[in-house]
Design a protein around this motif. Structure first.
Motif, PDB file in Angstrom:
ATOM      1  N   ALA A 190      27.862  55.916  38.053  1.00  0.00           N
ATOM      2  CA  ALA A 190      27.945  54.457  37.941  1.00  0.00           C
ATOM      3  C   ALA A 190      28.902  53.897  38.988  1.00  0.00           C
ATOM      4  O   ALA A 190      28.624  52.874  39.617  1.00  0.00           O
ATOM      5  N   TRP A 191      30.021  54.611  39.175  1.00  0.00           N
ATOM      6  CA  TRP A 191      31.004  54.172  40.160  1.00  0.00           C
ATOM      7  C   TRP A 191      30.440  54.327  41.570  1.00  0.00           C
ATOM      8  O   TRP A 191      30.577  53.443  42.419  1.00  0.00           O
ATOM      9  N   GLU A 192      29.753  55.443  41.794  1.00  0.00           N
ATOM     10  CA  GLU A 192      29.180  55.715  43.102  1.00  0.00           C
ATOM     11  C   GLU A 192      28.140  54.656  43.488  1.00  0.00           C
ATOM     12  O   GLU A 192      28.002  54.296  44.654  1.00  0.00           O
ATOM     13  N   ASP A 193      27.437  54.146  42.493  1.00  0.00           N
ATOM     14  CA  ASP A 193      26.412  53.126  42.724  1.00  0.00           C
ATOM     15  C   ASP A 193      27.002  51.835  43.305  1.00  0.00           C
ATOM     16  O   ASP A 193      26.277  51.020  43.868  1.00  0.00           O
ATOM     17  N   LEU A 194      28.304  51.640  43.120  1.00  0.00           N
ATOM     18  CA  LEU A 194      28.946  50.406  43.578  1.00  0.00           C
ATOM     19  C   LEU A 194      29.585  50.557  44.954  1.00  0.00           C
ATOM     20  O   LEU A 194      30.240  49.644  45.440  1.00  0.00           O
ATOM     21  N   LYS A 195      29.397  51.713  45.557  1.00  0.00           N
ATOM     22  CA  LYS A 195      30.011  51.980  46.867  1.00  0.00           C
ATOM     23  C   LYS A 195      29.833  50.808  47.823  1.00  0.00           C
ATOM     24  O   LYS A 195      28.738  50.276  47.952  1.00  0.00           O
ATOM     25  N   GLY A 196      30.920  50.434  48.470  1.00  0.00           N
ATOM     26  CA  GLY A 196      30.840  49.371  49.470  1.00  0.00           C
ATOM     27  C   GLY A 196      31.105  47.975  48.915  1.00  0.00           C
ATOM     28  O   GLY A 196      31.328  47.046  49.664  1.00  0.00           O
ATOM     29  N   ALA A 197      31.071  47.841  47.591  1.00  0.00           N
ATOM     30  CA  ALA A 197      31.365  46.538  46.988  1.00  0.00           C
ATOM     31  C   ALA A 197      32.860  46.251  47.151  1.00  0.00           C
ATOM     32  O   ALA A 197      33.682  47.150  47.003  1.00  0.00           O
ATOM     33  N   SER A 198      33.189  45.009  47.463  1.00  0.00           N
ATOM     34  CA  SER A 198      34.606  44.651  47.619  1.00  0.00           C
ATOM     35  C   SER A 198      35.257  44.537  46.237  1.00  0.00           C
ATOM     36  O   SER A 198      34.577  44.379  45.230  1.00  0.00           O
ATOM     37  N   ALA A 199      36.582  44.613  46.243  1.00  0.00           N
ATOM     38  CA  ALA A 199      37.333  44.480  44.994  1.00  0.00           C
ATOM     39  C   ALA A 199      37.024  43.139  44.332  1.00  0.00           C
ATOM     40  O   ALA A 199      36.848  43.068  43.117  1.00  0.00           O
ATOM     41  N   ASP A 200      36.937  42.089  45.140  1.00  0.00           N
ATOM     42  CA  ASP A 200      36.667  40.747  44.597  1.00  0.00           C
ATOM     43  C   ASP A 200      35.292  40.681  43.938  1.00  0.00           C
ATOM     44  O   ASP A 200      35.131  40.113  42.859  1.00  0.00           O
ATOM     45  N   GLU A 201      34.317  41.258  44.620  1.00  0.00           N
ATOM     46  CA  GLU A 201      32.944  41.288  44.086  1.00  0.00           C
ATOM     47  C   GLU A 201      32.911  42.022  42.752  1.00  0.00           C
ATOM     48  O   GLU A 201      32.329  41.552  41.776  1.00  0.00           O
ATOM     49  N   ALA A 202      33.516  43.204  42.743  1.00  0.00           N
ATOM     50  CA  ALA A 202      33.519  44.035  41.541  1.00  0.00           C
ATOM     51  C   ALA A 202      34.224  43.319  40.401  1.00  0.00           C
ATOM     52  O   ALA A 202      33.748  43.307  39.269  1.00  0.00           O
ATOM     53  N   MET A 203      35.358  42.689  40.708  1.00  0.00           N
ATOM     54  CA  MET A 203      36.105  42.001  39.664  1.00  0.00           C
ATOM     55  C   MET A 203      35.306  40.833  39.104  1.00  0.00           C
ATOM     56  O   MET A 203      35.285  40.610  37.906  1.00  0.00           O
ATOM     57  N   GLN A 204      34.626  40.125  39.987  1.00  0.00           N
ATOM     58  CA  GLN A 204      33.811  38.989  39.544  1.00  0.00           C
ATOM     59  C   GLN A 204      32.702  39.459  38.609  1.00  0.00           C
ATOM     60  O   GLN A 204      32.465  38.869  37.564  1.00  0.00           O
ATOM     61  N   GLN A 205      32.048  40.543  38.971  1.00  0.00           N
ATOM     62  CA  GLN A 205      30.979  41.086  38.128  1.00  0.00           C
ATOM     63  C   GLN A 205      31.533  41.569  36.796  1.00  0.00           C
ATOM     64  O   GLN A 205      30.889  41.456  35.765  1.00  0.00           O
ATOM     65  N   TYR A 206      32.726  42.124  36.837  1.00  0.00           N
ATOM     66  CA  TYR A 206      33.385  42.604  35.624  1.00  0.00           C
ATOM     67  C   TYR A 206      33.650  41.437  34.685  1.00  0.00           C
ATOM     68  O   TYR A 206      33.360  41.500  33.485  1.00  0.00           O
ATOM     69  N   ILE A 207      34.176  40.350  35.257  1.00  0.00           N
ATOM     70  CA  ILE A 207      34.455  39.143  34.469  1.00  0.00           C
ATOM     71  C   ILE A 207      33.155  38.567  33.899  1.00  0.00           C
ATOM     72  O   ILE A 207      33.099  38.175  32.736  1.00  0.00           O
ATOM     73  N   ASP A 208      32.105  38.551  34.720  1.00  0.00           N
ATOM     74  CA  ASP A 208      30.794  38.070  34.251  1.00  0.00           C
ATOM     75  C   ASP A 208      30.307  38.896  33.068  1.00  0.00           C
ATOM     76  O   ASP A 208      29.766  38.362  32.099  1.00  0.00           O
ATOM     77  N   ALA A 209      30.483  40.205  33.152  1.00  0.00           N
ATOM     78  CA  ALA A 209      30.047  41.104  32.085  1.00  0.00           C
ATOM     79  C   ALA A 209      30.784  40.811  30.795  1.00  0.00           C
ATOM     80  O   ALA A 209      30.195  40.796  29.715  1.00  0.00           O
ATOM     81  N   ILE A 210      32.081  40.553  30.909  1.00  0.00           N
ATOM     82  CA  ILE A 210      32.886  40.224  29.726  1.00  0.00           C
ATOM     83  C   ILE A 210      32.427  38.901  29.121  1.00  0.00           C
ATOM     84  O   ILE A 210      32.294  38.774  27.902  1.00  0.00           O
ATOM     85  N   GLU A 211      32.160  37.937  29.977  1.00  0.00           N
ATOM     86  CA  GLU A 211      31.665  36.637  29.507  1.00  0.00           C
ATOM     87  C   GLU A 211      30.360  36.801  28.735  1.00  0.00           C
ATOM     88  O   GLU A 211      30.141  36.163  27.712  1.00  0.00           O
ATOM     89  N   GLU A 212      29.496  37.675  29.263  1.00  0.00           N
ATOM     90  CA  GLU A 212      28.204  37.927  28.617  1.00  0.00           C
ATOM     91  C   GLU A 212      28.391  38.523  27.229  1.00  0.00           C
ATOM     92  O   GLU A 212      27.660  38.199  26.300  1.00  0.00           O
ATOM     93  N   LEU A 213      29.384  39.387  27.101  1.00  0.00           N
ATOM     94  CA  LEU A 213      29.681  40.014  25.799  1.00  0.00           C
ATOM     95  C   LEU A 213      30.101  38.966  24.795  1.00  0.00           C
ATOM     96  O   LEU A 213      29.770  39.045  23.622  1.00  0.00           O
ATOM     97  N   LYS A 214      30.850  37.985  25.249  1.00  0.00           N
ATOM     98  CA  LYS A 214      31.349  36.949  24.360  1.00  0.00           C
ATOM     99  C   LYS A 214      30.245  35.985  23.953  1.00  0.00           C
ATOM    100  O   LYS A 214      30.312  35.393  22.897  1.00  0.00           O
ATOM    101  N   ALA A 215      29.252  35.834  24.828  1.00  0.00           N
ATOM    102  CA  ALA A 215      28.196  34.837  24.600  1.00  0.00           C
ATOM    103  C   ALA A 215      27.445  35.109  23.302  1.00  0.00           C
ATOM    104  O   ALA A 215      27.287  36.248  22.905  1.00  0.00           O
TER     105      ALA A 215
END
Length: 68
Positions: free
Chosen positions: A43-68
């Motif tokens: 799963a981590w390898e699949d994200l290779k090349g993604a910037s820290a900002d991109e990854a963090m944004q997606q992480y936050i989006d995922a958390i938001e989705e959980l709350k929805a």
């Protein structure tokens, strides 16, 4: 609510967190018998090349989705 995130989502969030905090995947891929370790690594390898900002944004989006 008592919504349980799926293993898939948990994996994704783990990987996004690692990517955001540590950057691209490091270390050796776990062996065939280590299913959990291998899945996490993959799963981590699949994200290779993604910037820290991109990854963090997606992480936050995922958390938001959980709350929805």
């Amino acid at each position: 609510g008592d919504f349980q995130p799926s293993n898939e989502l948990k994996l994704k969030m783990y990987a996004l967190f690692k990517q955001a905090t540590e950057g691209d995947v490091t270390g050796k891929k776990p062996g065939m018998m280590d299913f959990v370790g291998r899945a996490k690594y993959q799963a981590w390898e699949d994200l290779k090349g993604a910037s820290a900002d991109e990854a963090m944004q997606q992480y936050i989006d995922a958390i938001e989705e959980l709350k929805a």
